[in-house]
Design a protein around this motif. Structure first.
Motif, mmCIF file in Angstrom:
data_model
loop_
_atom_site.group_PDB
_atom_site.id
_atom_site.type_symbol
_atom_site.label_atom_id
_atom_site.label_comp_id
_atom_site.label_asym_id
_atom_site.label_seq_id
_atom_site.Cartn_x
_atom_site.Cartn_y
_atom_site.Cartn_z
ATOM 1 N N TRP A 1 41.482 42.400 42.018
ATOM 2 C CA TRP A 1 42.620 43.197 41.559
ATOM 3 C C TRP A 1 42.156 44.479 40.875
ATOM 4 C CZ3 TRP A 1 46.956 39.748 39.154
ATOM 5 C CH2 TRP A 1 47.421 38.849 40.121
ATOM 6 N N MET A 2 42.968 45.535 41.006
ATOM 7 C CA MET A 2 42.640 46.877 40.499
ATOM 8 C C MET A 2 42.087 46.908 39.070
ATOM 9 S SD MET A 2 45.739 49.144 42.018
ATOM 10 C CE MET A 2 45.081 50.795 41.936
ATOM 11 N N PRO A 3 42.787 46.356 38.077
ATOM 12 C CA PRO A 3 42.257 46.516 36.714
ATOM 13 C C PRO A 3 40.900 45.837 36.535
ATOM 14 C CG PRO A 3 44.252 45.165 36.714
ATOM 15 C CD PRO A 3 44.054 45.663 38.110
ATOM 16 N N PHE A 4 40.706 44.703 37.173
ATOM 17 C CA PHE A 4 39.433 43.998 37.052
ATOM 18 C C PHE A 4 38.333 44.737 37.804
ATOM 19 C CE2 PHE A 4 42.697 40.529 36.954
ATOM 20 C CZ PHE A 4 42.669 40.363 35.577
ATOM 21 N N TYR A 5 38.667 45.292 38.955
ATOM 22 C CA TYR A 5 37.698 46.069 39.728
ATOM 23 C C TYR A 5 37.200 47.254 38.905
ATOM 24 C CZ TYR A 5 35.634 48.864 43.423
ATOM 25 O OH TYR A 5 34.763 49.608 44.171
ATOM 26 N N GLN A 6 38.117 47.974 38.266
ATOM 27 C CA GLN A 6 37.737 49.131 37.459
ATOM 28 C C GLN A 6 36.818 48.730 36.310
ATOM 29 O OE1 GLN A 6 38.332 52.300 38.344
ATOM 30 N NE2 GLN A 6 37.008 52.881 36.647
ATOM 31 N N ASP A 7 37.076 47.574 35.701
ATOM 32 C CA ASP A 7 36.215 47.091 34.627
ATOM 33 C C ASP A 7 34.808 46.783 35.146
ATOM 34 O OD1 ASP A 7 38.240 47.374 32.778
ATOM 35 O OD2 ASP A 7 38.791 45.250 32.800
ATOM 36 N N GLY B 1 31.298 48.752 34.068
ATOM 37 C CA GLY B 1 30.225 47.959 33.488
ATOM 38 C C GLY B 1 30.620 47.065 32.331
ATOM 39 N N CYS B 2 31.913 47.000 31.999
ATOM 40 C CA CYS B 2 32.327 46.144 30.881
ATOM 41 C C CYS B 2 32.684 44.725 31.347
ATOM 42 C CB CYS B 2 33.463 46.776 30.084
ATOM 43 S SG CYS B 2 34.918 47.162 31.023
ATOM 44 N N LYS B 3 32.860 44.525 32.640
ATOM 45 C CA LYS B 3 33.087 43.178 33.183
ATOM 46 C C LYS B 3 31.871 42.837 34.036
ATOM 47 C CE LYS B 3 36.376 40.359 35.789
ATOM 48 N NZ LYS B 3 35.716 40.032 37.043
ATOM 49 N N THR B 4 31.083 41.893 33.554
ATOM 50 C CA THR B 4 29.822 41.560 34.213
ATOM 51 C C THR B 4 29.817 40.131 34.741
ATOM 52 O OG1 THR B 4 28.889 40.931 32.092
ATOM 53 C CG2 THR B 4 28.520 43.209 32.816
ATOM 54 N N ILE C 1 25.118 38.288 47.251
ATOM 55 C CA ILE C 1 25.750 39.586 47.037
ATOM 56 C C ILE C 1 27.263 39.406 47.134
ATOM 57 C CG2 ILE C 1 26.009 41.955 47.903
ATOM 58 C CD1 ILE C 1 23.230 41.307 46.691
ATOM 59 N N LEU C 2 27.977 39.944 46.137
ATOM 60 C CA LEU C 2 29.436 39.951 46.166
ATOM 61 C C LEU C 2 29.879 41.343 46.571
ATOM 62 C CD1 LEU C 2 30.316 38.105 42.828
ATOM 63 C CD2 LEU C 2 29.753 37.131 45.069
ATOM 64 N N ASN C 3 30.551 41.454 47.692
ATOM 65 C CA ASN C 3 31.159 42.714 48.106
ATOM 66 C C ASN C 3 32.592 42.681 47.574
ATOM 67 O OD1 ASN C 3 31.649 45.181 49.398
ATOM 68 N ND2 ASN C 3 32.394 44.139 51.220
ATOM 69 N N LEU C 4 32.790 43.315 46.418
ATOM 70 C CA LEU C 4 34.097 43.305 45.756
ATOM 71 C C LEU C 4 34.971 44.401 46.346
ATOM 72 C CD1 LEU C 4 32.829 42.772 42.116
ATOM 73 C CD2 LEU C 4 33.667 41.048 43.729
ATOM 74 N N ILE C 5 36.118 43.998 46.862
ATOM 75 C CA ILE C 5 37.044 44.896 47.554
ATOM 76 C C ILE C 5 38.299 45.024 46.692
ATOM 77 C CG2 ILE C 5 38.372 45.243 49.664
ATOM 78 C CD1 ILE C 5 36.264 43.232 50.951
ATOM 79 N N GLU C 6 38.593 46.240 46.247
ATOM 80 C CA GLU C 6 39.730 46.458 45.351
ATOM 81 C C GLU C 6 41.048 46.328 46.113
ATOM 82 O OE1 GLU C 6 40.872 49.617 41.917
ATOM 83 O OE2 GLU C 6 40.423 50.448 43.887
#
Length: 79
Positions: free
Chosen positions: A9-15, A19-22, A37-42
């Motif tokens: 989700w957008m807010p989590f992707y931005q975090d 670098g604040c969500k690790t 490897i996690l390919n995170l897709i917003e």
């Protein structure tokens, strides 16, 4: 080592980008392993999970199971 395409989700992707969500809390239905490897897709949760076009790759550096987590879930530390 595997690559996993995961919607985020957008807010989590931005975090993650900032670098604040690790970490990621996920159902362990993919047998995640350190080194994957996690390919995170917003995606936009307010618009039927529409893809935004942004994505980033993160490596799993630590895996936490148990310790009060619901059975079948895992916390993935990412960098």
């Amino acid at each position: 080592m595997s690559t996993h395409n995961l919607k985020t989700w957008m807010p989590f992707y931005q975090d993650v980008i900032e670098g604040c969500k690790t970490f990621e809390l996920r159902k362990n239905d993919r047998d995640y392993q350190v080194g994957d490897i996690l390919n995170l897709i917003e995606v936009d949760p307010s618009y039927e999970l529409a893809l935004t076009g942004r994505q980033t790759n993160k490596e799993v550096v630590y895996l936490l199971t148990g310790w009060g987590l619901q059975q079948g879930y895992v916390v993935l530390a990412i960098k």
